[in-house]
Design an enzyme around this catalytic site. Structure first.
Site, mmCIF file in Angstrom:
data_model
loop_
_atom_site.group_PDB
_atom_site.id
_atom_site.type_symbol
_atom_site.label_atom_id
_atom_site.label_comp_id
_atom_site.label_asym_id
_atom_site.label_seq_id
_atom_site.Cartn_x
_atom_site.Cartn_y
_atom_site.Cartn_z
ATOM 1 N N MET A 171 0.812 -1.214 0.000
ATOM 2 C CA MET A 171 0.000 0.000 0.000
ATOM 3 C C MET A 171 0.840 1.255 0.000
ATOM 4 O O MET A 171 0.371 2.299 -0.383
ATOM 5 C CB MET A 171 -0.914 0.017 1.236
ATOM 6 C CG MET A 171 -2.028 -1.012 1.184
ATOM 7 S SD MET A 171 -3.162 -0.679 -0.164
ATOM 8 C CE MET A 171 -3.870 0.863 0.384
ATOM 9 N N GLY A 172 2.092 1.181 0.438
ATOM 10 C CA GLY A 172 2.919 2.374 0.483
ATOM 11 C C GLY A 172 3.846 2.380 1.668
ATOM 12 O O GLY A 172 4.154 1.344 2.246
ATOM 13 N N VAL A 176 5.245 4.468 5.382
ATOM 14 C CA VAL A 176 4.852 5.295 6.514
ATOM 15 C C VAL A 176 6.091 5.954 7.104
ATOM 16 O O VAL A 176 7.112 5.292 7.313
ATOM 17 C CB VAL A 176 4.135 4.460 7.595
ATOM 18 C CG1 VAL A 176 3.725 5.349 8.757
ATOM 19 C CG2 VAL A 176 2.912 3.781 6.999
ATOM 20 N N LYS A 224 1.630 8.715 6.122
ATOM 21 C CA LYS A 224 1.562 7.570 5.222
ATOM 22 C C LYS A 224 1.447 8.045 3.783
ATOM 23 O O LYS A 224 0.582 8.845 3.440
ATOM 24 C CB LYS A 224 0.353 6.691 5.576
ATOM 25 C CG LYS A 224 0.236 5.445 4.707
ATOM 26 C CD LYS A 224 -0.868 4.529 5.234
ATOM 27 C CE LYS A 224 -0.908 3.228 4.456
ATOM 28 N NZ LYS A 224 -1.916 2.298 5.012
ATOM 29 N N ASP A 242 -10.418 -4.394 7.207
ATOM 30 C CA ASP A 242 -9.068 -4.961 7.193
ATOM 31 C C ASP A 242 -8.573 -5.147 8.627
ATOM 32 O O ASP A 242 -7.456 -4.758 8.970
ATOM 33 C CB ASP A 242 -8.116 -4.060 6.400
ATOM 34 C CG ASP A 242 -6.815 -4.783 6.046
ATOM 35 O OD1 ASP A 242 -6.851 -6.023 5.865
ATOM 36 O OD2 ASP A 242 -5.767 -4.128 5.956
#
Length: 736
Positions: free
Chosen positions: A1-2, A4, A19, A114
């Site tokens: 997702m990326g 942080v 993030k 999630d």
């Protein structure tokens, strides 16, 4: 997702979790729209068990979100240590606190989707006698775009599927019970140190969720209270109807199982092991790379907050005219160790007595007060900072905070915010925070970054390609933080005639700048049952409007009206402000709205069948129906009974029973010549009960299988007509 990043706020001595979402998702228009909508929804969730969302934005197409930084670890890392600290009592406490946050989100219309140990953050308590702090993070942000991407994406594939409900896997509609299923998976994993279905492939994992019975935790861990078996079986039921209806129900059952298996144990003993491993310790198999979680951080172990304190105060006063933005002034920074002894004792004593580091980032607003001031106090202890914001007159807050501000005013004068503060790129650098004795001043700049990683970066590989990827993300993180410096992390200001966010407070405009719009006029309300509509006059120069309800922003958009349904009966205060690129107007005068309950205790029935029933008994429903509350309820064993008649004289009775069993018992007393399933969208939705001869006088009973309607019956009759006419003319086109 990326990735942080742990970053220091560009203007306040406060650490935030920043993030950056992956570029692949950032360029997807549908994901961007969902990200922005759900980030806005998540920002409204103010709860002790939910990580606060401060701001979100985009820079050159790169999406970012700023969140509360929690000096702690996550449940996945702690469980992976396998050091015996994850006792059943501690597990039940973690699940109970997480469930409280989920239930709050569900009541506010937001699903998590999630839930997993990595999204449950654990932090040591400030007081050794208090239980462990538990917060849930990543609301709605981490859900893949669709199931195909979930199956083909890399990184957290099995970790996501390990907690996916059957309805998620089958791409069916999901509700709160999908989160409850995931919470049950987390309960099992923390108890047994294994996910419920530890399969080797994605397909096998999905098949297990769909077909295999829930495992028994007592078989995996001998000696575990056997009562947990029933809790897991119900939480992981394949059919959502068979699961717990709320997280509270699940956690109550888990506490009962714990007490039954270990006399004297309780969730209050949850922090059984106060001596946790240092939070910077990576989970086994992840190597030694630093791991900065969304809002989790990688600080040291349990510790208190002790002086000397580093203090800064920001004050936003109301505007003084229709084109004047709120004025922002500051006190500090002040380092208490530099104060005279008497002043130091007073200031540090007020912080301790207020239990400042226990306070939430936003204190509750009780009323709107004209001319109120918004105060944000930031206090640092070593490298840990906490910011607390509140309205001086309209919020509920400790009196020590007022005394603290008054004491600081006697030591230093207020000054314009940002005076002498350099936000240019040369002031930003990568590195570690300074030692306490090098506390930043307003002219020294703030250290901006501690650590960063992404799902792909976790590990110990030193390959140059991996190193290049990290440099790329570090660079992106630095750019995003610079954006925050330019726009200022959003701080919601619920203050009469003040700017809506700190980021909206403009610099002094040039002579050519667009004028800030005037305060909107003509704010009026209209109520229809429990539906409230607010409208106001268009304001010249405004590009959008902001509506506040009891101090909470509930609308932002270009339209000059706003409608919201299903209000809880009570009193509400509304205000509206206008915005454009130059800033935000003052807020309008308050318009008070009182919402009543025209359907009384049966309002829940009208909410469930809002397309069929009228909003009030005086209005018209579907096909011109007029409705009223019936007194027949007790005679049939129901707890809710509404009767209606439409313009064609079709009569209906909508009946609610206290349980599915009560409804079944009542149906068992009736005689029907014919029963058959009825469908909606090619799926069975319930059962029809009627005469076998469709030419006989019309009477049609409808049963529902889906969700909250499974305790309802709808009976339709049509005098002087046949059942076939009733089905063709009313039942088939009906909107229920």
């Amino acid at each position: 997702m990326g990735s942080v990043y742990l970053a220091l706020h560009p203007r306040l001595p406060r650490r935030d979790a920043l993030k950056l979402l992956s570029s692949a998702l950032s360029t997807d228009d549908s994901f961007r729209a969902r990200f922005e909508r759900e980030a806005d929804l998540a920002a409204r969730l103010i709860h002790r068990n939910i990580v606060a969302v401060y701001d979100r934005g985009s820079y050159e197409g790169q999406l970012w979100i700023a969140m509360q930084y929690v000096a702690g670890s996550d449940a996945a890392q702690v469980a992976a240590l396998n050091d015996g600290s994850m006792t059943p009592a501690r597990v039940v406490h973690i699940i109970s606190e997480t469930g409280a946050g989920l239930d709050f989100a569900h009541r506010n219309g937001l699903l998590h989707r999630d839930v997993k140990p990595a999204n449950i953050l654990l932090a040591p308590p400030d007081d050794a006698g208090d239980p462990e702090t538990v917060l849930l993070t990543d609301f709605g942000i981490a859900k893949p775009l669709d199931e195909t991407q979930q199956l083909t994406g890399g990184g957290n594939l099995l970790a996501t599927l390990a907690y996916a409900s059957p309805e998620q896997i089958e791409a069916k509609p999901v509700d709160r019970r999908s989160d409850i299923y995931a919470l049950g998976c987390v309960l099992y994993e923390l108890l047994t140190r294994s996910v419920p279905f530890p399969e080797q492939t994605p397909f096998a994992t999905m098949t297990a969720h769909l077909k295999k019975p829930p495992p028994r935790p007592s078989e995996a861990i001998p000696g575990l209270p056997i009562g947990f078996d029933a809790v897991i079986a119900k939480a992981l039921a394949k059919n959502p109807e068979d699961r717990y209806s709320t997280c509270r129900e699940l956690t109550t059952a888990a506490k009962a199982a714990l007490a039954g298996g270990s006399p004297g144990a309780s969730a209050g003993d949850s922090h059984a092991s106060r001596e946790q491993a240092p939070i910077a310790t990576a989970a086994p198999g992840l190597g030694a790379a630093p791991h900065a979680l969304a809002a989790a951080g990688v600080a040291g172990g349990a510790k208190g907050y002790r002086p000397p304190f580093h203090i800064t105060v920001r004050r936003v006063t109301s505007s003084t005219g229709p084109t004047a933005p709120g004025r922002v002034t500051e006190l500090g920074p002040i380092l208490t160790q530099n104060l005279p002894g008497a002043d130091r004792d007073v200031i540090e004593g007020l912080i301790n007595r207020a239990r400042f580091f226990d306070l939430p980032p936003r204190l509750p607003l009780e009323r709107l007060v004209n001319g109120d001031e918004f105060i944000e106090i930031t206090v640092g202890s070593g490298q840990d900072y906490r910011s607390v914001g509140f309205e001086k007159l309209g919020s509920r807050h400790p009196a020590e905070l007022d005394h603290l501000v008054a004491g600081l005013e006697r030591i230093l004068p207020w000054r314009a915010a940002g005076a002498g503060f350099d936000t240019g790129p040369s002031r930003w650098s990568l590195g570690t925070p300074p030692p306490p004795e090098a506390a930043p001043s307003t002219t020294s700049g703030l250290i901006k970054h501690a650590a960063a990683t992404s799902g792909d970066d976790v590990g110990s590989s030193a390959a140059s390609g991996r190193r290049g990827g990290r440099i790329k993300w570090l660079a992106l993180g630095l750019v995003a933080v610079l954006v925050m410096a330019a726009t200022v992390v959003t701080l919601v200001l619920i203050s009469n005639k003040s700017a809506t966010t700190a980021a909206d407070i403009p610099a002094t405009p040039s002579s050519a700048a667009q004028a800030i719009p005037a305060t909107p006029s003509g704010l009026v309300s209209s109520e229809n049952g429990r539906t409230v509509t607010m409208s106001w006059d268009l304001t010249k120069g405004a590009s959008e409007y902001v509506v506040m309800r009891n101090g909470e922003q509930v609308y932002s958009g270009a339209a000059n009206s706003f409608t919201e349904k299903n209000y809880v009966p009570g009193s509400y205060n509304f205000q509206v402000a206008a915005k454009n690129a130059s800033g935000t107007s003052g807020f309008s005068d308050i318009v008070a709205v009182t919402v009543t309950a025209p359907w009384g205790a049966l309002a829940y029935m009208v909410d469930e069948f809002s397309s069929l029933l009228p909003a009030t008994p005086d209005d018209k429903g579907y096909a011109g129906m007029t409705c009223d509350i019936s007194t027949t309820a007790n005679s049939v064993g129901s707890d809710g009974f509404i009767t209606c008649t439409d313009v064609d004289k079709v009569a209906i009775e909508l009946v609610h029973f206290p349980s599915k069993k009560a409804k079944a018992d009542f149906l068992a007393t009736q005689k029907f010549a014919l029963t058959e399933p009825w469908t909606r969208n090619d799926e069975t939705a319930g059962t029809l009960y009627r005469s076998e001869d469709a030419s006989k006088p019309a009477e049609l009973w409808t049963d529902f299988l889906a969700g909250p309607r499974d305790s309802y019956l709808l009976v339709a009759t049509w005098k002087d007509h046949t059942t076939r006419e009733l089905i063709d003319s009313w039942w088939t086109p009906a909107v229920f």
